[in-house]
Design a protein around this motif. Sequence first.
Motif, PDB file in Angstrom:
ATOM      1  N   LYS A  61       0.869  -1.358   0.044  1.00  0.00           N
ATOM      2  CA  LYS A  61      -0.045  -0.022   0.049  1.00  0.00           C
ATOM      3  C   LYS A  61       0.885   1.309   0.070  1.00  0.00           C
ATOM      4  O   LYS A  61       0.355   2.196   0.150  1.00  0.00           O
ATOM      5  CB  LYS A  61      -0.961   0.074   1.240  1.00  0.00           C
ATOM      6  CG  LYS A  61      -1.973  -0.932   1.169  1.00  0.00           C
ATOM      7  CD  LYS A  61      -2.600  -1.088   2.462  1.00  0.00           C
ATOM      8  CE  LYS A  61      -3.580  -2.655   2.684  1.00  0.00           C
ATOM      9  NZ  LYS A  61      -3.846  -2.568   4.044  1.00  0.00           N
ATOM     10  N   ASP A  62       2.107   1.124  -0.097  1.00  0.00           N
ATOM     11  CA  ASP A  62       3.123   2.171  -0.113  1.00  0.00           C
ATOM     12  C   ASP A  62       3.215   2.950   1.205  1.00  0.00           C
ATOM     13  O   ASP A  62       3.625   4.192   1.497  1.00  0.00           O
ATOM     14  CB  ASP A  62       2.983   3.234  -1.161  1.00  0.00           C
ATOM     15  CG  ASP A  62       3.960   3.767  -1.583  1.00  0.00           C
ATOM     16  OD1 ASP A  62       5.199   3.356  -1.818  1.00  0.00           O
ATOM     17  OD2 ASP A  62       4.152   5.105  -1.988  1.00  0.00           O
ATOM     18  N   THR A  63       2.850   1.923   2.144  1.00  0.00           N
ATOM     19  CA  THR A  63       3.096   2.416   3.629  1.00  0.00           C
ATOM     20  C   THR A  63       4.337   2.075   4.098  1.00  0.00           C
ATOM     21  O   THR A  63       4.997   1.017   3.891  1.00  0.00           O
ATOM     22  CB  THR A  63       2.147   1.951   4.559  1.00  0.00           C
ATOM     23  OG1 THR A  63       0.585   2.280   4.074  1.00  0.00           O
ATOM     24  CG2 THR A  63       2.189   2.339   5.944  1.00  0.00           C
ATOM     25  N   ILE A  64       5.013   3.083   4.844  1.00  0.00           N
ATOM     26  CA  ILE A  64       6.381   2.971   5.351  1.00  0.00           C
ATOM     27  C   ILE A  64       6.292   1.989   6.437  1.00  0.00           C
ATOM     28  O   ILE A  64       5.606   2.350   7.662  1.00  0.00           O
ATOM     29  CB  ILE A  64       7.157   4.094   5.530  1.00  0.00           C
ATOM     30  CG1 ILE A  64       7.224   5.021   4.369  1.00  0.00           C
ATOM     31  CG2 ILE A  64       8.537   4.072   6.319  1.00  0.00           C
ATOM     32  CD1 ILE A  64       8.041   6.347   4.442  1.00  0.00           C
ATOM     33  N   ILE A  65       6.811   0.991   6.404  1.00  0.00           N
ATOM     34  CA  ILE A  65       6.808  -0.102   7.604  1.00  0.00           C
ATOM     35  C   ILE A  65       8.163  -0.400   8.148  1.00  0.00           C
ATOM     36  O   ILE A  65       8.318  -1.206   9.190  1.00  0.00           O
ATOM     37  CB  ILE A  65       6.137  -1.356   7.038  1.00  0.00           C
ATOM     38  CG1 ILE A  65       7.153  -2.154   6.038  1.00  0.00           C
ATOM     39  CG2 ILE A  65       4.666  -1.394   6.774  1.00  0.00           C
ATOM     40  CD1 ILE A  65       6.540  -3.483   5.748  1.00  0.00           C
ATOM     41  N   GLY A  66       9.221   0.253   7.585  1.00  0.00           N
ATOM     42  CA  GLY A  66      10.548  -0.169   8.155  1.00  0.00           C
ATOM     43  C   GLY A  66      11.602   1.080   7.771  1.00  0.00           C
ATOM     44  O   GLY A  66      11.260   1.760   6.589  1.00  0.00           O
ATOM     45  N   SER A  67      12.679   1.443   8.288  1.00  0.00           N
ATOM     46  CA  SER A  67      13.441   2.340   7.816  1.00  0.00           C
ATOM     47  C   SER A  67      14.855   1.974   8.812  1.00  0.00           C
ATOM     48  O   SER A  67      14.988   1.493   9.799  1.00  0.00           O
ATOM     49  CB  SER A  67      13.278   3.563   8.486  1.00  0.00           C
ATOM     50  OG  SER A  67      14.061   4.640   8.050  1.00  0.00           O
ATOM     51  N   MET A  83      14.546   0.171  12.232  1.00  0.00           N
ATOM     52  CA  MET A  83      13.199   0.019  13.025  1.00  0.00           C
ATOM     53  C   MET A  83      12.417  -0.590  11.860  1.00  0.00           C
ATOM     54  O   MET A  83      12.270  -0.496  10.752  1.00  0.00           O
ATOM     55  CB  MET A  83      12.855   1.370  13.552  1.00  0.00           C
ATOM     56  CG  MET A  83      12.383   2.557  12.117  1.00  0.00           C
ATOM     57  SD  MET A  83      11.704   3.985  12.660  1.00  0.00           S
ATOM     58  CE  MET A  83      13.368   4.917  12.416  1.00  0.00           C
ATOM     59  N   VAL A  84      11.542  -1.417  12.577  1.00  0.00           N
ATOM     60  CA  VAL A  84      10.280  -2.101  11.706  1.00  0.00           C
ATOM     61  C   VAL A  84       9.100  -1.908  12.548  1.00  0.00           C
ATOM     62  O   VAL A  84       9.027  -2.108  13.701  1.00  0.00           O
ATOM     63  CB  VAL A  84      10.707  -3.544  11.596  1.00  0.00           C
ATOM     64  CG1 VAL A  84       9.428  -4.349  10.946  1.00  0.00           C
ATOM     65  CG2 VAL A  84      11.934  -3.925  10.817  1.00  0.00           C
ATOM     66  N   HIS A  85       8.059  -1.781  11.803  1.00  0.00           N
ATOM     67  CA  HIS A  85       6.605  -1.378  12.458  1.00  0.00           C
ATOM     68  C   HIS A  85       6.405  -2.726  13.388  1.00  0.00           C
ATOM     69  O   HIS A  85       6.614  -3.910  12.956  1.00  0.00           O
ATOM     70  CB  HIS A  85       5.452  -1.294  11.407  1.00  0.00           C
ATOM     71  CG  HIS A  85       4.223  -0.994  11.957  1.00  0.00           C
ATOM     72  ND1 HIS A  85       3.533  -1.786  12.653  1.00  0.00           N
ATOM     73  CD2 HIS A  85       3.394   0.336  11.865  1.00  0.00           C
ATOM     74  CE1 HIS A  85       2.335  -1.247  12.926  1.00  0.00           C
ATOM     75  NE2 HIS A  85       2.218  -0.001  12.456  1.00  0.00           N
ATOM     76  N   PRO A  86       5.782  -2.441  14.719  1.00  0.00           N
ATOM     77  CA  PRO A  86       5.615  -3.666  15.399  1.00  0.00           C
ATOM     78  C   PRO A  86       4.796  -4.807  14.620  1.00  0.00           C
ATOM     79  O   PRO A  86       4.908  -6.126  14.882  1.00  0.00           O
ATOM     80  CB  PRO A  86       4.861  -2.946  16.451  1.00  0.00           C
ATOM     81  CG  PRO A  86       5.268  -1.534  16.778  1.00  0.00           C
ATOM     82  CD  PRO A  86       5.606  -1.333  15.096  1.00  0.00           C
ATOM     83  N   ASN A  87       3.922  -4.473  13.872  1.00  0.00           N
ATOM     84  CA  ASN A  87       3.023  -5.404  13.123  1.00  0.00           C
ATOM     85  C   ASN A  87       3.787  -6.391  12.280  1.00  0.00           C
ATOM     86  O   ASN A  87       3.323  -7.163  11.510  1.00  0.00           O
ATOM     87  CB  ASN A  87       1.716  -4.629  12.590  1.00  0.00           C
ATOM     88  CG  ASN A  87       0.888  -4.247  13.506  1.00  0.00           C
ATOM     89  OD1 ASN A  87       0.900  -4.636  14.768  1.00  0.00           O
ATOM     90  ND2 ASN A  87      -0.014  -3.477  13.258  1.00  0.00           N
ATOM     91  N   HIS A  88       4.960  -5.844  11.626  1.00  0.00           N
ATOM     92  CA  HIS A  88       5.582  -6.408  10.661  1.00  0.00           C
ATOM     93  C   HIS A  88       6.984  -6.880  11.231  1.00  0.00           C
ATOM     94  O   HIS A  88       7.759  -7.248  10.301  1.00  0.00           O
ATOM     95  CB  HIS A  88       6.093  -5.510   9.729  1.00  0.00           C
ATOM     96  CG  HIS A  88       4.640  -5.193   9.021  1.00  0.00           C
ATOM     97  ND1 HIS A  88       4.016  -5.759   8.139  1.00  0.00           N
ATOM     98  CD2 HIS A  88       4.052  -4.092   9.053  1.00  0.00           C
ATOM     99  CE1 HIS A  88       2.995  -5.218   7.577  1.00  0.00           C
ATOM    100  NE2 HIS A  88       2.992  -4.016   8.501  1.00  0.00           N
ATOM    101  N   ARG A  89       7.310  -7.188  12.446  1.00  0.00           N
ATOM    102  CA  ARG A  89       8.528  -7.620  13.039  1.00  0.00           C
ATOM    103  C   ARG A  89       8.514  -9.173  13.029  1.00  0.00           C
ATOM    104  O   ARG A  89       7.456 -10.008  12.709  1.00  0.00           O
ATOM    105  CB  ARG A  89       8.663  -7.325  14.456  1.00  0.00           C
ATOM    106  CG  ARG A  89       8.725  -5.832  14.699  1.00  0.00           C
ATOM    107  CD  ARG A  89       9.221  -5.459  16.212  1.00  0.00           C
ATOM    108  NE  ARG A  89       9.375  -4.163  16.102  1.00  0.00           N
ATOM    109  CZ  ARG A  89       9.122  -3.210  17.153  1.00  0.00           C
ATOM    110  NH1 ARG A  89       8.811  -3.785  18.405  1.00  0.00           N
ATOM    111  NH2 ARG A  89       9.333  -2.092  17.009  1.00  0.00           N
ATOM    112  N   HIS A  90       9.663  -9.708  13.114  1.00  0.00           N
ATOM    113  CA  HIS A  90      10.028 -11.188  12.997  1.00  0.00           C
ATOM    114  C   HIS A  90       9.753 -11.707  11.656  1.00  0.00           C
ATOM    115  O   HIS A  90       9.092 -13.020  11.396  1.00  0.00           O
ATOM    116  CB  HIS A  90       9.271 -11.955  14.043  1.00  0.00           C
ATOM    117  CG  HIS A  90       9.765 -11.355  15.308  1.00  0.00           C
ATOM    118  ND1 HIS A  90      10.751 -11.491  16.008  1.00  0.00           N
ATOM    119  CD2 HIS A  90       8.730 -10.710  16.300  1.00  0.00           C
ATOM    120  CE1 HIS A  90      10.941 -10.975  17.191  1.00  0.00           C
ATOM    121  NE2 HIS A  90       9.417 -10.416  17.198  1.00  0.00           N
TER     122      HIS A  90
END
Length: 155
Positions: A61-67, A83-90
């Motif tokens: 969706k072109d949302t930034i989920i990590g950097s 960093m990675v969005h908490p919903n996308h970790r592991h």
Amino acid sequence: MCIIKKAERIDLQEILQLQYLAYQSEAALFGSRDIPPLKQTIDEVIEEFNSGVILKMTDEKDTIIGSVRAKESDGTVYIGKLMVHPNHRHKGYGSMLLSEIEGYFPDKRYELFTSTRSLDNIRLYQKLGYTIFTRKVMNDELEFVYMEKNGNDQY
């Protein structure tokens, strides 16, 4: 499918918002929100953008989920704010971001640091070839480990 590319200036506010979210787990390790990533301002992020490389990872969706950010000085690349969005970790995204930022600075010495309480971070960095070379005690609650890797080393 996630895409990693250089962040643009227009992305910096979204990256800072992600940072505030992603570093909540780090703050929880200390029972305090008084940690530098949660106090950083947009002007400080812009300064890092102007003096180094900031990568972003976006979802479908072109949302930034990590950097991740890096800056080279005297042959060493200082990597920070992975960093990675908490919903996308592991899901391996942190490893992908770290490998990608290293690719912007081939055959260099890489250095990063994390809290001694951040055991998951330490394990990730060690898995990717980083080794602890020093520790710094900041106060009774906070100690950092500094880790390094040479870009021409194989792991």
